[in-house]
Structure formats: C-alpha cells, structure tokens
Enzyme design. Structure first.
Site, short mmCIF file in Angstrom:
data_model
loop_
_atom_site.label_atom_id
_atom_site.label_comp_id
_atom_site.label_asym_id
_atom_site.label_seq_id
_atom_site.Cartn_x
_atom_site.Cartn_y
_atom_site.Cartn_z
N ASP A 1 2.46 -5.61 8.36
CA ASP A 1 1.24 -4.80 8.29
C ASP A 1 0.07 -5.76 8.14
OD1 ASP A 1 -0.97 -3.30 7.42
OD2 ASP A 1 0.28 -1.80 6.44
N ARG B 1 -13.01 -5.11 -6.55
CA ARG B 1 -12.57 -5.74 -5.31
C ARG B 1 -13.76 -5.99 -4.40
NH1 ARG B 1 -8.34 -3.24 -0.97
NH2 ARG B 1 -10.18 -2.03 -0.50
N TYR C 1 -10.52 -0.52 11.48
CA TYR C 1 -11.79 -0.13 10.86
C TYR C 1 -12.22 -1.05 9.72
CZ TYR C 1 -8.32 2.44 8.06
OH TYR C 1 -7.22 2.81 7.32
N LYS C 2 -11.43 -2.08 9.43
CA LYS C 2 -11.81 -3.02 8.38
C LYS C 2 -12.54 -4.21 9.01
CE LYS C 2 -7.79 -1.64 5.58
NZ LYS C 2 -8.47 -0.75 4.63
N PHE D 1 0.86 -1.17 0.00
CA PHE D 1 0.00 0.00 0.00
C PHE D 1 0.90 1.23 0.00
CE2 PHE D 1 -2.80 3.16 2.00
CZ PHE D 1 -3.94 2.99 1.23
#
Length: 417
Positions: free
Chosen positions: A218, A392, A243-244, A149
């Site tokens: 990560d 996605r 938050y995922k 990312f």
C-alpha cells in the site's frame, strides 16, 4: 549548527542555546532561495495558510478547474457519447496509469487507475492468494501489517474469509519471522500513516519471495513523496490513492499495479465488463482481457479521473529523487525549528531520525493534541490529529517551503506556550 540536509535530528527534550539563538527565519529564506523546486509552488492554489496536510488531501493545481470545465462543457456537454472515443475516455485508466508509473518506479503497461484504494486492496490480496495457491494449495495464510490503516485490515479479513485463509497480524519488522510454507500473501504499508515511519520495501519483498509468497504494498503515504522502485525490487502487486501527494482531488480514483509477468495469472475477484476481453461483446461468460486491463471493473469515473490526469501535469520535469531530497531537508529543518522554539518537554517526536526510515511527515506526541491542532488551524497552520495524542504534519515538497516549516514550528511553540 547542523545543516538542514545532514539528517541529524535534535533531541527534543533539550534546547541547545546555539540553536535557540539562531536566526532560523533567515536560514529558511536562504534554503528557499536555493530550492530547485521552488517554482512548482506557483502551480498550486495557495494562500497565507501554512498547509501541512497534503498527506491527507493535496492542494489544488491551479490549472485543474479549467481542464475540468472543458471536460464538462465540451467533452460531455457537446461531444457527449462521442467522447468515449474522441476524447479518450475509454483508455483513460491505462493512459493515466502510465503517467503515474514513473513516480513509483514502474514501466508502462502495469498500472490501471480506477475504483478506491480499498477496492484495489481487495482485488490485489485475493488475486495474490489465488496465484500462490495455484502453485501450492497448502498456502492458507495472509500476513497483514498489524499497525496498518484500519481499512486495509478490514479488507484483508474479508479476503481471508473469501479464500478460506487465516489472518496473521504482525508488525512489519517482524514479518520475516512469521513467513513459511503456509504463507500465501503479505499485505504491508510502505509508511505508517500515524508516525510516517518508512518500512523496508526491498528487504521485506525479498523475504516474502524467499518464502514463496506474494506481497502487496500500500503506497498511499509514499507515492509522490519518495522513490518506490516497484520494478527494481520485484514487487508483485501494489495499490495507492491519488489524492495525497499526487494532488488528484478529494476522492480521486486509486490505482492498481500488477507486475507484467504476473498479469496472465491475475485472477480478479471483481471481474466486470470493463475487464472483459470483449467488453462490447456482451457475452454471458467472462474472459479476462490481457495486461493491466484485468484490474478494471466497471465504467470509469470520468470527471474525477480526468481531473487527476490534469493534476499530474505538475510533475512534468520533476524527478522523484529531487522530491525526496527536499522532503528530507524540510522534515529535518522543521524538527530543528521545533527543538529550538517549543517549550521543553511539551512534545515528543515519533518521527524516525534515520532518513532511510522516514516518510514525508513529522509526527509529534503532545498532550491535548486534538485541541492543540484545532488552535493551530485557527492560527493558520493546518496539519491533522490522530488519536489519542499525535500531531501530524505532512510535507509535500512541490509546494511546501522552508519558510512554511519555520512558521509552523513558531506558531506551534506560541500555541503551546
């Protein structure tokens, strides 16, 4: 017909007649009836939308608004400053860290919650370099996932400038070949954010250790979706967002894992009064606190942190192995439905067929993907788009059903047709 749990993924360039004629709707209903996690769905605020973007922002647990209202009206409104002690605000970063710990395979006392993922990546990478150099000053390379990312790459470059290191970007599978006596730290993503490809955390961690370096993982796209095994595999440091798959809410605080035996040597590049051994002593010189508290910096974000604490209640009684089993079954079933419904040649799966290499999302390459996703959302199927051509779909096992997977594939087919 292959079983949804077998791990067999169809070739999406062909559509076998048997699969095309199968009653996948009925099969989805049976799979949902047999789902041991099906009752968890009732704990979330959901509607008729098929929500497959929990790998960007998890759904709201239904009890969180009431808990946050209490934090605002009673703890802040009535108790005010007393809540730092009486409501446990001061100890929240470590307390909530201990609740996240079993979800990533860590013993208590090794995770502190606070700040953003980016800030925690910076702390972890710089600290890893400092630990490595304390043992060998010649270590001056930071190996970073070249497919990472973007923010992780930006942070790694800044950490390299600060520490006088050079960056070595490489694909995760090629990491063992670039490790050597100059390697100080390695920063890797557990899963590719575009394709969902799962990288070999145990094997790569061993390779980094064999080279005498430290590894930072990560976990943003895996924590809460599959077993991680931080302690089991001897991971040095790890970071992740909440938050995922952990459903902590937009911008909820991230977390930092520091393996217990490394904590006395963890030298944070962002020391603050919250990580001081005597935070209320207000001394001019810094003396680091013991344990994971060293990962703290400044005053915790109490409102978002306590919303996260409330959200973690949905994990009560849930084993991560059961979540992983459903995740694989869901993604297998969705890929079968796509193979059965979508016109031939319109999409290409980027998702690994092998379960050992798959996270909890499905990525489909598709011409005009941005416009296709916009039309899917208009029709009640919410995923997301990654440039230039990737659709996605994230599968959060606590609230996504097999019926959702079947409907999403059907609507995708209709949209493309």
């Amino acid at each position: 017909m292959s079983d949804a749990r077998s791990g067999a993924v169809p070739d999406l360039t062909t559509v076998p007649d048997l699969v095309a004629e199968a009653d996948l709707t009925a099969e989805a209903a049976k799979l949902d009836a047999d789902d041991g996690l099906r009752d968890k769905r009732e704990l979330f605020v959901l509607d008729e939308t098929v929500y497959l973007d929990g790998n960007s922002l998890g759904a709201l647990p239904a009890h969180v608004p009431g808990r946050v209202a209490d934090v605002i009206s009673r703890q802040w409104g009535e108790l005010r400053i007393r809540s730092w002690d009486e409501s446990g605000w001061w100890t929240a970063p470590e307390r909530i860290g201990d609740r996240i710990a079993p979800l990533v395979g860590a013993a208590p006392g090794q995770i502190v919650v606070g700040d953003s993922t980016s800030v925690n990546v910076f702390k972890a990478v710089v600290a890893a370099v400092r630990i490595a150099r304390a043992a060998d000053e010649g270590r001056d390379e930071i190996v970073v996932d070249a497919t990472t990312f973007p923010t992780d790459g930006y942070i790694a470059e800044s950490a390299a400038r600060l520490t006088g290191c050079r960056i070595v970007p490489v694909a995760p599978g090629d990491v063992p070949g670039v490790l050597g006596e100059r390697t100080a730290a390695v920063l890797l993503n557990h899963a590719d954010y575009r394709t969902g490809r799962l990288h070999d955390l145990p094997g790569l961690t061993r390779a980094v250790h064999d080279a005498g370096a430290l590894v930072v993982w990560d976990l943003c796209h895996t924590a809460g979706a599959l077993p991680v095994g931080l302690d089991e595999h001897g991971v040095d440091l790890a970071v992740g967002c909440t938050y995922k798959y952990l459903n902590g809410g937009p911008g909820s605080p991230a977390y930092l894992y520091v393996r217990a035996d490394l904590q006395p040597r963890f030298d944070s590049p962002l020391p603050g009064w919250n990580s001081h051994a005597e935070p209320f002593g207000m001394r001019p010189g810094f003396a680091a606190a013991d344990g994971a508290v060293r990962g703290r910096v400044g005053t915790p974000d109490i409102l978002s942190m306590l919303a996260l604490e409330a959200a973690l209640d949905v994990w009560d009684g849930v084993g991560v192995d059961a979540v992983r089993a459903k995740s694989l079954a869901l993604t297998d079933f969705f890929l079968r439905c796509v193979g059965a419904y979508v016109p031939q040649g319109r999409v290409e799966s980027l998702t690994p067929a092998a379960h050992a290499e798959r996270g909890s999302q499905v990525a489909l390459r598709c011409a005009g993907a941005g416009d296709v996703m916009r039309r899917l959302i208009e029709r009640g199927v919410v995923g997301d788009y990654r440039a230039p051509d990737v659709l996605r779909f994230g599968f959060t096992p606590l609230y996504v059903s097999f019926g959702d997977a079947e409907r999403a594939a059907r609507v995708l087919a209709d949209t493309l047709d």
